[in-house]
Scaffold this motif. Structure first.
Motif, PDB file in Angstrom:
ATOM      1  N   CYS A 116      22.963 -10.207  34.031  1.00 49.70           N
ATOM      2  CA  CYS A 116      22.551 -11.198  33.426  1.00 49.70           C
ATOM      3  C   CYS A 116      23.742 -12.052  33.287  1.00 49.70           C
ATOM      4  CB  CYS A 116      21.820 -10.602  32.217  1.00 49.70           C
ATOM      5  SG  CYS A 116      21.429 -12.017  31.151  1.00 49.70           S
ATOM      6  N   LEU A 117      23.405 -13.542  33.124  1.00 50.05           N
ATOM      7  CA  LEU A 117      24.527 -14.500  33.381  1.00 50.05           C
ATOM      8  C   LEU A 117      24.435 -15.340  31.826  1.00 50.05           C
ATOM      9  CD1 LEU A 117      24.744 -15.784  36.925  1.00 50.05           C
ATOM     10  CD2 LEU A 117      26.032 -13.842  36.062  1.00 50.05           C
ATOM     11  N   GLY A 118      23.792 -14.616  30.987  1.00 52.08           N
ATOM     12  CA  GLY A 118      23.820 -15.293  29.645  1.00 52.08           C
ATOM     13  C   GLY A 118      22.499 -16.300  29.254  1.00 52.08           C
ATOM     14  N   ASP A 119      22.802 -16.746  27.855  1.00 53.52           N
ATOM     15  CA  ASP A 119      21.644 -17.385  27.286  1.00 53.52           C
ATOM     16  C   ASP A 119      20.383 -16.535  27.214  1.00 53.52           C
ATOM     17  OD1 ASP A 119      23.421 -19.464  26.312  1.00 53.52           O
ATOM     18  OD2 ASP A 119      22.431 -21.046  27.609  1.00 53.52           O
ATOM     19  N   VAL A 120      20.490 -15.339  26.591  1.00 54.16           N
ATOM     20  CA  VAL A 120      19.405 -14.480  26.587  1.00 54.16           C
ATOM     21  C   VAL A 120      18.403 -15.018  25.302  1.00 54.16           C
ATOM     22  CG1 VAL A 120      18.571 -12.077  26.021  1.00 54.16           C
ATOM     23  CG2 VAL A 120      20.610 -12.370  27.361  1.00 54.16           C
TER      24      VAL A 120
ATOM     25  N   GLY B  82      26.432 -16.443  27.071  1.00 52.33           N
ATOM     26  CA  GLY B  82      26.228 -17.920  27.104  1.00 52.33           C
ATOM     27  C   GLY B  82      26.500 -18.573  25.840  1.00 52.33           C
ATOM     28  N   ASN B  83      26.242 -20.018  26.109  1.00 50.50           N
ATOM     29  CA  ASN B  83      26.881 -20.784  24.928  1.00 50.50           C
ATOM     30  C   ASN B  83      25.781 -20.374  23.790  1.00 50.50           C
ATOM     31  OD1 ASN B  83      25.310 -22.092  26.627  1.00 50.50           O
ATOM     32  ND2 ASN B  83      25.338 -24.129  25.795  1.00 50.50           N
ATOM     33  N   HIS B  84      24.501 -20.282  23.995  1.00 45.32           N
ATOM     34  CA  HIS B  84      23.467 -19.990  22.950  1.00 45.32           C
ATOM     35  C   HIS B  84      23.765 -18.767  22.460  1.00 45.32           C
ATOM     36  CE1 HIS B  84      20.707 -23.647  23.497  1.00 45.32           C
ATOM     37  NE2 HIS B  84      21.477 -23.778  24.414  1.00 45.32           N
ATOM     38  N   ASP B  85      23.828 -17.743  23.079  1.00 41.99           N
ATOM     39  CA  ASP B  85      24.374 -16.394  22.640  1.00 41.99           C
ATOM     40  C   ASP B  85      25.530 -16.447  21.545  1.00 41.99           C
ATOM     41  OD1 ASP B  85      22.396 -15.196  24.567  1.00 41.99           O
ATOM     42  OD2 ASP B  85      23.849 -15.249  26.016  1.00 41.99           O
ATOM     43  N   LEU B  86      26.511 -17.152  22.078  1.00 43.88           N
ATOM     44  CA  LEU B  86      27.574 -17.117  21.258  1.00 43.88           C
ATOM     45  C   LEU B  86      27.502 -18.044  19.921  1.00 43.88           C
ATOM     46  CD1 LEU B  86      28.797 -15.659  23.613  1.00 43.88           C
ATOM     47  CD2 LEU B  86      30.905 -17.020  23.255  1.00 43.88           C
ATOM     48  N   ALA B  87      26.769 -19.126  20.170  1.00 41.34           N
ATOM     49  CA  ALA B  87      26.479 -19.958  19.062  1.00 41.34           C
ATOM     50  C   ALA B  87      25.738 -19.257  17.984  1.00 41.34           C
ATOM     51  CB  ALA B  87      25.787 -21.196  19.469  1.00 41.34           C
ATOM     52  N   THR B  88      24.861 -18.392  18.434  1.00 40.78           N
ATOM     53  CA  THR B  88      23.666 -17.765  17.356  1.00 40.78           C
ATOM     54  C   THR B  88      24.642 -16.591  16.667  1.00 40.78           C
ATOM     55  OG1 THR B  88      22.211 -17.763  19.053  1.00 40.78           O
ATOM     56  CG2 THR B  88      21.942 -16.112  17.289  1.00 40.78           C
ATOM     57  N   ILE B  89      25.982 -16.137  17.227  1.00 36.72           N
ATOM     58  CA  ILE B  89      26.587 -15.027  16.295  1.00 36.72           C
ATOM     59  C   ILE B  89      27.883 -15.881  15.693  1.00 36.72           C
ATOM     60  CG2 ILE B  89      25.741 -13.095  17.225  1.00 36.72           C
ATOM     61  CD1 ILE B  89      28.027 -12.980  19.264  1.00 36.72           C
TER      62      ILE B  89
ATOM     63  N   GLU C  57      27.675  -9.561  20.906  1.00 31.80           N
ATOM     64  CA  GLU C  57      29.070  -9.653  20.644  1.00 31.80           C
ATOM     65  C   GLU C  57      30.031  -8.894  21.863  1.00 31.80           C
ATOM     66  OE1 GLU C  57      30.350  -7.717  17.070  1.00 31.80           O
ATOM     67  OE2 GLU C  57      29.448  -9.612  15.806  1.00 31.80           O
ATOM     68  N   ARG C  58      29.154  -7.976  22.387  1.00 29.63           N
ATOM     69  CA  ARG C  58      29.878  -7.294  23.511  1.00 29.63           C
ATOM     70  C   ARG C  58      29.903  -7.826  24.829  1.00 29.63           C
ATOM     71  NH1 ARG C  58      27.670  -2.503  20.887  1.00 29.63           N
ATOM     72  NH2 ARG C  58      25.910  -2.423  22.072  1.00 29.63           N
ATOM     73  N   TYR C  59      29.094  -9.297  25.006  1.00 33.42           N
ATOM     74  CA  TYR C  59      28.903  -9.766  26.424  1.00 33.42           C
ATOM     75  C   TYR C  59      29.979 -10.388  26.779  1.00 33.42           C
ATOM     76  CZ  TYR C  59      23.720  -9.864  25.641  1.00 33.42           C
ATOM     77  OH  TYR C  59      22.399  -9.516  25.658  1.00 33.42           O
ATOM     78  N   ALA C  60      30.414 -10.176  28.106  1.00 30.36           N
ATOM     79  CA  ALA C  60      31.771 -10.604  28.644  1.00 30.36           C
ATOM     80  C   ALA C  60      31.785 -12.219  28.573  1.00 30.36           C
ATOM     81  CB  ALA C  60      31.978 -10.123  30.057  1.00 30.36           C
TER      82      ALA C  60
END
Ligand code: ZN
Length: 242
Positions: free
Chosen positions: A33-37, A61-68, A100-103
């Motif tokens: 999975c390349l992100g923005d889940v 992805g940017n949305h995953d990281l923005a959320t946390i 948080e664990r996503y690369a």
């Protein structure tokens, strides 16, 4: 080994479930999975849990990281900002720990997996052009670079005598001497005018890379978003795939 690669689910549970159903038929050995889940859609919790259960490699992805709170979201548009703060309130600490664990990117078996440009993953540069692709090929030696982020699927080939051409097909039999940039498109919010969920399969035995599309229940997804009070603009765009 057969890889299934998908990206940009954006909390769209119906679309993700349809892609996951394809696993039975395609039997991939590795799921990436390349992100923005999360972000935009009504079911971020379920999507984070399904991605955690089914995938072997997970990129943020940017949305995953923005959320946390791990990347700046000040340049997000208003609808995106509203959906990020709704998502933030909806997730539990356990979901945040998974995100948080996503690369930020991953090298694996002659492949690079990234959300946006792998040259500087946290710059979130959108890769649309052949000259951007050429720059990426120059910075890496891997045969395959799989990305998402634009929500527009496509394949660019880097060949010795004809550097960088757009592959005009959803399928390519890769050549031993060539290298490939593959944008796998978006599961939950396609933007290429085709509203169906997108994903890619790469088989390193046959050398075949193929972009697939699968229909899902858009009306049900829109109803869920409506019930959550998510922005109308995000709800309406799903049926147009734009
Ligand atoms: Zn996205």
């Amino acid at each position: 080994m057969r890889y299934m690669i998908f990206s940009d689910i954006h909390g769209n549970l119906d679309a993700l479930e349809r892609v996951i159903e394809e696993i039975d038929m395609l039997r991939p050995d590795m799921i990436v999975c390349l992100g923005d889940v999360v972000g935009y859609g009504a079911n971020p919790r379920e999507c984070v849990e399904i991605v955690e259960e089914y995938t072997h490699i997970r990129i943020g992805g940017n949305h995953d990281l923005a959320t946390i709170g791990l990347t700046d979201s000040s340049d997000f548009n208003l609808a995106a900002k509203r959906s990020i703060s709704w998502t933030e309130r909806t997730l539990d600490p356990s979901h945040r720990e998974m995100l948080e664990r996503y690369a930020s990117m991953k090298r694996y078996n002659r492949c690079i997996f990234a959300h946006a440009t792998p040259i500087s993953p946290l710059s979130w540069e959108y890769i649309y052009t052949v000259s951007q692709a050429r720059n990426i090929f120059k910075n890496f030696r891997e045969k395959f670079i799989f990305i998402g982020h634009t929500h527009v699927p496509g394949i660019i080939a880097y060949e010795q005598n004809n550097p960088c051409t757009v592959v005009r097909d959803s399928m390519v039999t890769t050549k031993p001497e060539s290298r490939y940039l593959v944008n796998v498109g978006s599961v939950g919010q396609p933007r290429d005018g085709d509203p169906r969920a997108s994903y890619a399969i790469y088989d390193n035995k046959t050398g075949l890379v193929r972009l697939y599309r699968v229909e899902y229940n858009i009306k049900e997804t829109q109803d869920r978003m409506m019930r959550c009070g998510l922005p109308i603009r995000l709800i309406a765009r799903l049926e147009r795939g734009l």
